[in-house]
Write a protein that holds these residues in place. Structure first.
Motif, mmCIF file in Angstrom:
data_model
loop_
_atom_site.group_PDB
_atom_site.id
_atom_site.type_symbol
_atom_site.label_atom_id
_atom_site.label_comp_id
_atom_site.label_asym_id
_atom_site.label_seq_id
_atom_site.Cartn_x
_atom_site.Cartn_y
_atom_site.Cartn_z
ATOM 1 N N ASP A 50 0.834 -1.206 0.000
ATOM 2 C CA ASP A 50 0.000 0.000 0.000
ATOM 3 C C ASP A 50 0.868 1.256 0.000
ATOM 4 O O ASP A 50 0.578 2.224 -0.717
ATOM 5 N N GLN A 51 1.931 1.247 0.804
ATOM 6 C CA GLN A 51 2.795 2.420 0.885
ATOM 7 C C GLN A 51 3.509 2.664 -0.435
ATOM 8 O O GLN A 51 3.648 3.812 -0.878
ATOM 9 N N HIS A 105 0.979 4.302 -2.732
ATOM 10 C CA HIS A 105 0.671 5.695 -2.384
ATOM 11 C C HIS A 105 1.845 6.614 -2.711
ATOM 12 O O HIS A 105 1.640 7.752 -3.150
ATOM 13 N N ASP A 106 3.063 6.122 -2.496
ATOM 14 C CA ASP A 106 4.228 6.953 -2.779
ATOM 15 C C ASP A 106 4.313 7.326 -4.256
ATOM 16 O O ASP A 106 4.761 8.425 -4.601
ATOM 17 N N ASN A 158 1.522 6.852 -6.718
ATOM 18 C CA ASN A 158 0.272 7.371 -7.283
ATOM 19 C C ASN A 158 -0.126 8.736 -6.746
ATOM 20 O O ASN A 158 -0.658 9.570 -7.493
ATOM 21 N N PHE A 159 0.100 8.963 -5.442
ATOM 22 C CA PHE A 159 -0.278 10.249 -4.870
ATOM 23 C C PHE A 159 0.928 11.169 -4.663
ATOM 24 O O PHE A 159 0.981 12.268 -5.211
ATOM 25 N N HIS A 160 1.908 10.717 -3.908
ATOM 26 C CA HIS A 160 3.044 11.593 -3.619
ATOM 27 C C HIS A 160 3.828 11.914 -4.885
ATOM 28 O O HIS A 160 4.404 13.013 -5.004
ATOM 29 N N ALA A 183 -6.320 0.496 -1.560
ATOM 30 C CA ALA A 183 -5.166 1.399 -1.631
ATOM 31 C C ALA A 183 -5.196 2.201 -2.928
ATOM 32 O O ALA A 183 -4.924 3.413 -2.936
ATOM 33 N N TYR A 184 -5.539 1.534 -4.019
ATOM 34 C CA TYR A 184 -5.596 2.212 -5.314
ATOM 35 C C TYR A 184 -6.675 3.297 -5.300
ATOM 36 O O TYR A 184 -6.438 4.443 -5.702
ATOM 37 N N SER A 221 -5.609 6.268 -3.187
ATOM 38 C CA SER A 221 -4.612 7.128 -3.842
ATOM 39 C C SER A 221 -5.258 7.991 -4.921
ATOM 40 O O SER A 221 -4.902 9.165 -5.087
ATOM 41 N N ALA A 223 -7.298 10.690 -3.454
ATOM 42 C CA ALA A 223 -6.381 11.727 -2.963
ATOM 43 C C ALA A 223 -5.915 12.628 -4.096
ATOM 44 O O ALA A 223 -5.850 13.854 -3.940
#
Length: 284
Positions: free
Chosen positions: A108-109, A112-113, A115-117, A155-156, A159, A162
């Motif tokens: 998940d991390q 997110h790193d 797709n979002f960050h 998780a997808y 993201s 977000a």
């Protein structure tokens, strides 16, 4: 004040350019005469994309998770770009299939790193340049799974929701600056995202393999990357702040508005019928 359109002959930035929608965007915009600054972690795929482009290119192997790398890339683009920057397409993305109860937090991390960050890093790296010139657009790729929650994609979905919230908030902040923020919601697009997804055993049913899950996505995906690229560029040129890519995206958006509590189930049944699979496909 400079115009935000047309794209012809103005420089653009594309992350996630080694394949899929990113590669298609680079090709489509190069055909319009745009110099292209390409970024991706996949060096071989990036070189393949750049090789086919007829316009000047800047190629940089970049991990979008690293804010420092993105700012360094933006500095290089600023020095290289022959004209004002028309748009920055923050397009890099990955997928994870798991259940909330049994999913691996590390997966998940990772998602997110990127797709979002990665989108945040790209936006913050290039936004000062756009604000200084008083024109251009930040174009961030969300998904139809940024419109509704779907099982096995927590998780997808998180993201992509977000990305949607971040970009819509940015859109409001930019009013009056000459710069725009655009949120892109692709439906099923025939890319490699499902084939490269991290799939947990708990997300597979009835002896299904991750390869079979990816093939189900391919069968359900109805939009080519080339068509997606044309849709996105045309929408940005027309001043849209929200882009639905593909007829399935239009349908899912309507269902999410009309029947939000039942939309995910309806979409899942539709995907199963289209793909012939016993499970729904990953969102683009």
């Amino acid at each position: 004040m400079k115009r935000n359109h047309p794209a012809d002959a103005r420089a653009v930035v594309v992350t996630g350019a080694a394949s899929g929608i990113g590669r298609a965007l680079a090709r489509h915009l190069a055909e319009r005469g745009c110099p292209i600054a390409l970024a991706d972690k996949d060096e071989a795929g990036l070189a393949e994309t750049a090789h086919a482009l007829p316009t000047p290119t800047l190629v940089e192997v970049v991990d979008v998770r690293d804010a420092g790398q993105m700012h360094d890339f933006a500095s290089k683009v600023r020095a290289w770009a022959p004209r004002d920057l028309w748009a920055c397409f923050n397009n890099a993305g990955v997928a994870v299939n798991n259940t909330v109860a049994s999913g691996d937090p590390a997966d998940d991390q990772w998602l997110h790193d990127i797709n979002f960050h990665g989108v945040v890093n790209g936006t913050r790296a290039f936004l000062p340049h756009l604000l200084e010139q008083g024109s251009g657009a930040v174009v961030n790729t969300s998904s139809v799974y940024g419109l509704l929650g779907v099982p096995l994609h927590s998780a997808y979905c998180a993201s992509k929701f977000a990305v949607r919230g971040f970009t819509e908030a940015l859109h409001q902040e930019l009013i009056g600056t000459g710069v725009r923020a655009v949120t892109v919601h692709p439906g099923g697009v025939k890319t490699s995202i499902a084939h490269n997804a991290r799939v947990s055993p708990d997300a597979l049913t009835d002896g299904e393999t991750s390869q079979e899950r990816a093939r189900a996505f391919d069968a359900a995906a109805i939009t080519t990357p080339e068509r997606a690229a044309r849709t996105i560029v045309r929408a940005v040129e027309r001043g849209r702040s929200r882009v639905l890519v593909g007829p399935d995206a239009v349908l899912i958006d309507a269902l999410a508005r009309v029947t939000p509590t039942h939309a995910a189930g309806l979409v899942g049944r539709l995907e199963k019928r289209l793909s012939g699979s016993t499970t729904s496909a990953v969102g683009a």
